[in-house]
Design an enzyme around this catalytic site. Structure first.
Site, PDB file in Angstrom:
ATOM      1  N   SER A  89       0.840  -1.186   0.000  1.00  0.00           N
ATOM      2  CA  SER A  89       0.000   0.000   0.000  1.00  0.00           C
ATOM      3  C   SER A  89       0.890   1.256   0.000  1.00  0.00           C
ATOM      4  O   SER A  89       1.652   1.459  -0.937  1.00  0.00           O
ATOM      5  CB  SER A  89      -0.958  -0.034   1.191  1.00  0.00           C
ATOM      6  OG  SER A  89      -1.974   0.925   1.050  1.00  0.00           O
TER       7      SER A  89
ATOM      8  N   ASP B   4      -9.771  -3.881  -5.621  1.00  0.00           N
ATOM      9  CA  ASP B   4      -9.203  -2.898  -4.705  1.00  0.00           C
ATOM     10  C   ASP B   4      -9.757  -1.506  -5.006  1.00  0.00           C
ATOM     11  O   ASP B   4      -9.657  -1.016  -6.135  1.00  0.00           O
ATOM     12  CB  ASP B   4      -7.677  -2.902  -4.839  1.00  0.00           C
ATOM     13  CG  ASP B   4      -6.965  -2.184  -3.705  1.00  0.00           C
ATOM     14  OD1 ASP B   4      -7.618  -1.427  -2.968  1.00  0.00           O
ATOM     15  OD2 ASP B   4      -5.749  -2.394  -3.560  1.00  0.00           O
TER      16      ASP B   4
ATOM     17  N   HIS C 230      -8.116  -4.826  -1.153  1.00  0.00           N
ATOM     18  CA  HIS C 230      -6.813  -4.255  -0.778  1.00  0.00           C
ATOM     19  C   HIS C 230      -6.032  -5.261   0.058  1.00  0.00           C
ATOM     20  O   HIS C 230      -5.790  -5.069   1.259  1.00  0.00           O
ATOM     21  CB  HIS C 230      -7.024  -2.951  -0.018  1.00  0.00           C
ATOM     22  CG  HIS C 230      -5.799  -2.092   0.080  1.00  0.00           C
ATOM     23  ND1 HIS C 230      -5.061  -1.715  -1.022  1.00  0.00           N
ATOM     24  CD2 HIS C 230      -5.169  -1.533   1.156  1.00  0.00           C
ATOM     25  CE1 HIS C 230      -4.052  -0.971  -0.632  1.00  0.00           C
ATOM     26  NE2 HIS C 230      -4.086  -0.854   0.679  1.00  0.00           N
TER      27      HIS C 230
END
Length: 316
Positions: free
Chosen positions: A183, A268, A297
């Site tokens: 991320s 995502d 995610h």
């Protein structure tokens, strides 16, 4: 052809127009010079861990503005080697460097680890960068109207200096240092690879900092803070979008010269596949992408093995 096959084919062909600053080269030349002009002044102090045969250290080095950046440095001494490959690890938004025990899979694979606390977020690192204007919610809108004063510049230079600190350590083989993260951390792994980090490979899981002028208005993650800022100050939209273009992995990806492993979830909404592929497709070096059609995610449960196998090909 199934829907998923068509979706993936379309994503591999995704090359959107990008907002590229005219002075991008000069900006990063100046930032790298500033990054390496100031001494790291790093220290390390032994810390406890229940991991047997692992030397663990609390590390502090200085960011370019004097902010003390904290990290955990771990060495698998049970292997009895003089030099080790090393992973520099960057965490996700609002997270922290974690505990030494979180990195046992790396250590058991023969890798040293340096995991840092991104400034101002959930770890021990503060933020001494001056704040001349207001910000929205978290951290990413700090200095958002000037790339030279942006929070992104601060934490990217911190991440580059983490690599530089590792390269100074006597236990580390400087030819076998890589970066990794997910991320926010995945975005950092990509951008330091593009703008001058002195490492030899990167793992960027579900990365942020990709196709930013689109992502600001299409994601549910940290970039919503920038959308909120623009909502409050619509007259500054052009200025804000110009600032973030200096830190966009889609803009910078063609500068990457090292092997890269990327992952993406097709469901995502935090780091959408359109944003990730906009950057990935422009990488010219050796690259590999792991696609998770049913994941949001997150990566699949077997992905840790894929990561370790990729790293092993780079360092052993």
């Amino acid at each position: 052809m199934t829907f998923i096959e068509t979706r993936i084919k379309d994503l591999h062909a995704h090359f959107p127009d990008l907002n590229v600053p005219k002075d991008l080269d000069a900006f990063w030349t100046d930032v790298l010079a500033e990054t390496r002009r100031k001494p790291l002044s790093g220290t390390r102090q032994a810390m406890d861990t229940p991991l047997l045969g692992v030397a663990a250290y609390e590390v502090v080095y200085l960011g370019i503005d004097g902010t003390p950046i904290h990290g955990n440095y771990l060495v698998p001494e049970f292997l009895g080697k003089e030099r080790y490959p090393c992973i520099v690890q960057y965490h996700g938004y609002t997270g922290s460097r974690g505990m030494p025990e979180n990195f046992a899979h790396y250590l058991l694979s023969g890798l040293a680890v340096f995991s840092i606390d991104v400034r101002g977020q959930g770890g021990a690192t503060g933020d001494l960068a001056p704040l001349e204007g207001g910000q929205v919610k978290g951290w990413v809108t700090r200095g958002i109207t000037d790339p030279h004063k942006s929070y992104y510049k601060s934490y990217i230079t911190d991440a580059i200096r983490a690599i530089d600190w590792v390269l100074e350590q006597p236990e580390i083989d400087p030819a076998r240092v890589g970066v990794a993260g997910g991320s926010q951390g995945g975005g950092l792994a990509l951008i330091v690879s593009a703008v001058g980090g002195r490492h030899s490979f990167a793992v960027a899981d579900i990365p942020n900092l990709c196709y930013l002028d689109w992502a600001v208005f299409n994601t549910t993650g940290s970039l919503t803070e920038i959308a909120d800022y623009i909502g409050r100050y619509p007259d500054q939209m052009e200025t804000v979008l110009n600032t973030i273009s200096y830190f966009d992995n889609a803009v910078l990806a063609d500068r990457i010269k090292i092997p890269v492993l990327v992952s993406v979830g097709l469901k995502d909404t935090v780091c959408p596949p359109e944003a990730v592929f906009a950057a990935y497709n422009r990488i010219q070096s050796q690259k590999q992408i792991e696609i998770f059609p049913s994941h949001a995610h997150a990566t699949g449960p077997k992905h840790v093995r894929t990561v370790l196998e990729f790293i092993r090909r780079q360092v052993f």
